[in-house]
Design a protein around this motif. Structure first.
Motif, PDB file in Angstrom:
ATOM      1  N   SER A  44       0.737  -1.269  -0.061  1.00  0.00           N
ATOM      2  CA  SER A  44      -0.086   0.020  -0.223  1.00  0.00           C
ATOM      3  C   SER A  44       0.938   1.228   0.028  1.00  0.00           C
ATOM      4  CB  SER A  44      -0.782   0.092   1.298  1.00  0.00           C
ATOM      5  OG  SER A  44      -1.674   1.252   1.481  1.00  0.00           O
ATOM      6  N   ASP A 243      -4.522   2.254   2.660  1.00  0.00           N
ATOM      7  CA  ASP A 243      -5.323   1.125   2.561  1.00  0.00           C
ATOM      8  C   ASP A 243      -6.119   0.942   3.976  1.00  0.00           C
ATOM      9  OD1 ASP A 243      -6.608  -1.562   2.694  1.00  0.00           O
ATOM     10  OD2 ASP A 243      -4.803  -2.456   1.720  1.00  0.00           O
ATOM     11  N   GLU A 245      -7.783  -1.547   5.296  1.00  0.00           N
ATOM     12  CA  GLU A 245      -7.557  -2.566   5.688  1.00  0.00           C
ATOM     13  C   GLU A 245      -6.186  -2.452   6.702  1.00  0.00           C
ATOM     14  OE1 GLU A 245      -9.370  -5.237   5.861  1.00  0.00           O
ATOM     15  OE2 GLU A 245     -11.113  -4.166   4.472  1.00  0.00           O
ATOM     16  N   LYS A 246      -5.311  -1.596   6.447  1.00  0.00           N
ATOM     17  CA  LYS A 246      -3.874  -1.363   7.138  1.00  0.00           C
ATOM     18  C   LYS A 246      -4.201  -0.120   8.127  1.00  0.00           C
ATOM     19  CE  LYS A 246      -0.118  -1.947   4.807  1.00  0.00           C
ATOM     20  NZ  LYS A 246       0.569  -3.244   4.975  1.00  0.00           N
ATOM     21  N   SER A 248      -7.315   1.985   9.472  1.00  0.00           N
ATOM     22  CA  SER A 248      -9.063   2.430   9.345  1.00  0.00           C
ATOM     23  C   SER A 248      -9.324   3.946   9.076  1.00  0.00           C
ATOM     24  CB  SER A 248      -9.723   2.005  10.406  1.00  0.00           C
ATOM     25  OG  SER A 248      -9.351   2.838  11.543  1.00  0.00           O
ATOM     26  N   HIS A 308     -10.716   7.981   1.416  1.00  0.00           N
ATOM     27  CA  HIS A 308     -11.883   7.118   1.730  1.00  0.00           C
ATOM     28  C   HIS A 308     -13.138   6.972   1.426  1.00  0.00           C
ATOM     29  CE1 HIS A 308      -8.570   5.089   3.905  1.00  0.00           C
ATOM     30  NE2 HIS A 308      -8.372   6.174   4.697  1.00  0.00           N
ATOM     31  N   THR A 334     -19.058  -3.104  13.389  1.00  0.00           N
ATOM     32  CA  THR A 334     -17.780  -2.753  12.622  1.00  0.00           C
ATOM     33  C   THR A 334     -17.338  -1.394  13.127  1.00  0.00           C
ATOM     34  OG1 THR A 334     -19.307  -3.517  10.474  1.00  0.00           O
ATOM     35  CG2 THR A 334     -17.476  -2.019  10.065  1.00  0.00           C
ATOM     36  N   GLN A 338     -13.280  -0.712  14.565  1.00  0.00           N
ATOM     37  CA  GLN A 338     -12.385   0.532  14.207  1.00  0.00           C
ATOM     38  C   GLN A 338     -11.930   1.476  15.429  1.00  0.00           C
ATOM     39  OE1 GLN A 338     -12.642   3.231  10.762  1.00  0.00           O
ATOM     40  NE2 GLN A 338     -14.568   1.788   9.863  1.00  0.00           N
ATOM     41  N   LYS A 341      -9.683  -0.546  18.068  1.00  0.00           N
ATOM     42  CA  LYS A 341      -8.663  -1.454  17.561  1.00  0.00           C
ATOM     43  C   LYS A 341      -7.475  -1.532  18.381  1.00  0.00           C
ATOM     44  CE  LYS A 341      -5.525  -1.819  13.471  1.00  0.00           C
ATOM     45  NZ  LYS A 341      -5.308  -1.183  12.213  1.00  0.00           N
TER      46      LYS A 341
END
Length: 420
Positions: A44, A243, A245-246, A248, A308, A334, A338, A341
């Motif tokens: 990324s 990214d 996913e890496k 948030s 994003h 969800t 985030q 984490k």
């Protein structure tokens, strides 16, 4: 001066430039092709890459044609610029996979579908991967004197600690990239971070030696620094990646909203497309009422939306508000993942566990006696609500989407309970 160069100057985006007068005239008379390179050294891009990417976008918005350049070949070699030691070499499969992911990320910022001035993609593996050693040494390498290369900062800074022939050759490969893009795509300008100045000017020198009456230009962007001396784009959790996913969207938003007052206006100029008037107004408001942190909020919203999208921005703002107000119940599972984490997490696989037992098992309170005191004193919160019931049992009603319960002890100590 050309309007685009004026805007780049206002934003502090010009560190070095070759032939300012010539580039000014070129940009005023025609729509040019330009490029900036991104080596796939990870899966990324991170926010350190964002500045050259957004600078390419500024050129595109002014009618020019950016080439998003992925170094599929140079990513196998390693750029010594700014590095104290040799990079770890990655396999071609890994580099290819990372190249594909970076191409996808670049498409978020550059318009590859534009009718008049579409951005294009290039990968130097397409030409470097085909060239044989003899041709490379004869046709390209002979244009570079050792003394010339040793004088470049990227090489000179590594002489004492050591540099391999592999990384020493990086400058020649990057120079060849500029030549190929100049020849095949009529690309006249290369931009990059200020640590790339040596590589960029070496490419221009190769073009000058190879092409008759050639005129190419280089422009570098400052490397971003923080006023407190810490490294830009780094947190306790590591780099800030593009990214989701890496890193948030919530973590990404938090990075920007926590910008220092001394840095925030600079970041607004660098990373947003707000007008001069809007930025100057935010600067004035920051000076008059810094406690409102309006500039930081604007910065976080603008950059998170840019990277994003609107939905992720709304989610990041919702998590921020819920944590500020204590209204944890407003969050989805969800959003809990985030927002929490990095807090201590404890897994529970039994139904109907008592709160006291949970506090001890999860090491939130050191003993049952302390747990009772904490509850009785009102120091324990379940999903944002204070609980002083000593006989409390955790039930389905206390679980967010039947997956999580957030326990807070005191003012700031959060714990995430995960039900398995």
């Amino acid at each position: 001066m050309n309007e685009l160069l004026k805007d780049l100057q206002f934003r502090g985006l010009i560190s070095q430039m070759t032939d300012e007068e010539g580039l000014d005239k070129l940009l005023s008379s025609e729509k040019i092709k330009l490029y900036s390179g991104f080596d796939p050294t990870a899966d990324s891009l991170h926010i350190g890459h964002l500045l050259p990417v957004l600078t390419l976008r500024r050129f595109q918005l002014n009618g020019h044609h950016p080439i998003a350049f992925v170094g599929g070949a140079t990513g196998l070699i390693g750029d010594p610029s700014g590095k104290k030691a040799e990079r770890t070499l990655n396999s071609s499969d890994i580099v290819q996979n990372w190249s594909d992911r970076i191409k996808e990320q670049l498409s978020r910022f550059l318009d590859f579908e534009a009718t008049e001035n579409p951005a294009t993609i290039a990968n130097n593996y397409d030409w470097i991967g085909k060239i044989d050693v003899i041709s490379f040494l004869r046709d390209v390498g002979k244009n570079f004197g050792i003394n010339y290369m040793l004088a470049k900062d990227s090489v000179q800074s590594r002489i004492e600690s050591g540099i391999s022939f592999t990384e020493f050759s990086y400058m020649i490969l990057q120079s060849y990239d500029f030549l190929k893009l100049y020849q095949d795509r009529q690309c006249k300008l290369q931009i990059g971070g200020s640590d790339q100045w040596g590589n960029i000017t070496a490419g221009m020198e190769l073009i000058r030696k190879t092409e008759e009456n050639a005129k190419a230009f280089g422009l570098t962007i400052p490397l971003v620094t923080k006023a407190d001396g810490t490294k830009f784009g780094k947190t306790e959790g590591g780099a800030i990646w593009l990214d989701p996913e890496k890193t948030s969207p919530y973590e990404f938003y938090q990075f920007w909203i926590n910008a220092d007052d001394r840095d925030v206006i600079k970041y607004l100029k660098f990373f947003t497309f707000l007008s001069v008037a809007e930025i100057e107004q935010l600067e004035k408001e920051t000076q008059e009422a810094p406690e409102k942190r309006l500039a930081q909020k604007t910065l976080a919203e603008e950059v998170t939306n840019l990277v994003h999208g609107e939905e992720a921005l709304k989610q990041a703002m919702k998590i921020t508000e819920a944590l500020f107000s204590g209204n944890i119940k407003a969050l989805t599972a969800t959003e809990i993942i985030q927002g929490f984490k990095d807090v201590p997490t404890f897994e529970v696989n039994e139904e109907g566990i008592s709160l006291i037992e949970l506090l001890v098992q999860a090491k939130i309170s050191p003993s049952k006696r302390q747990a009772r005191e904490d509850i009785a004193n009102g120091a324990v919160y379940i999903n944002g609500d204070r609980n002083q019931e000593l006989e409390k049992v955790i039930t389905t009603q206390d679980k967010i989407e039947n997956q999580f319960t957030v326990i807070r002890r005191g003012k700031k100590k959060y714990y995430l309970i995960k039900f398995t």
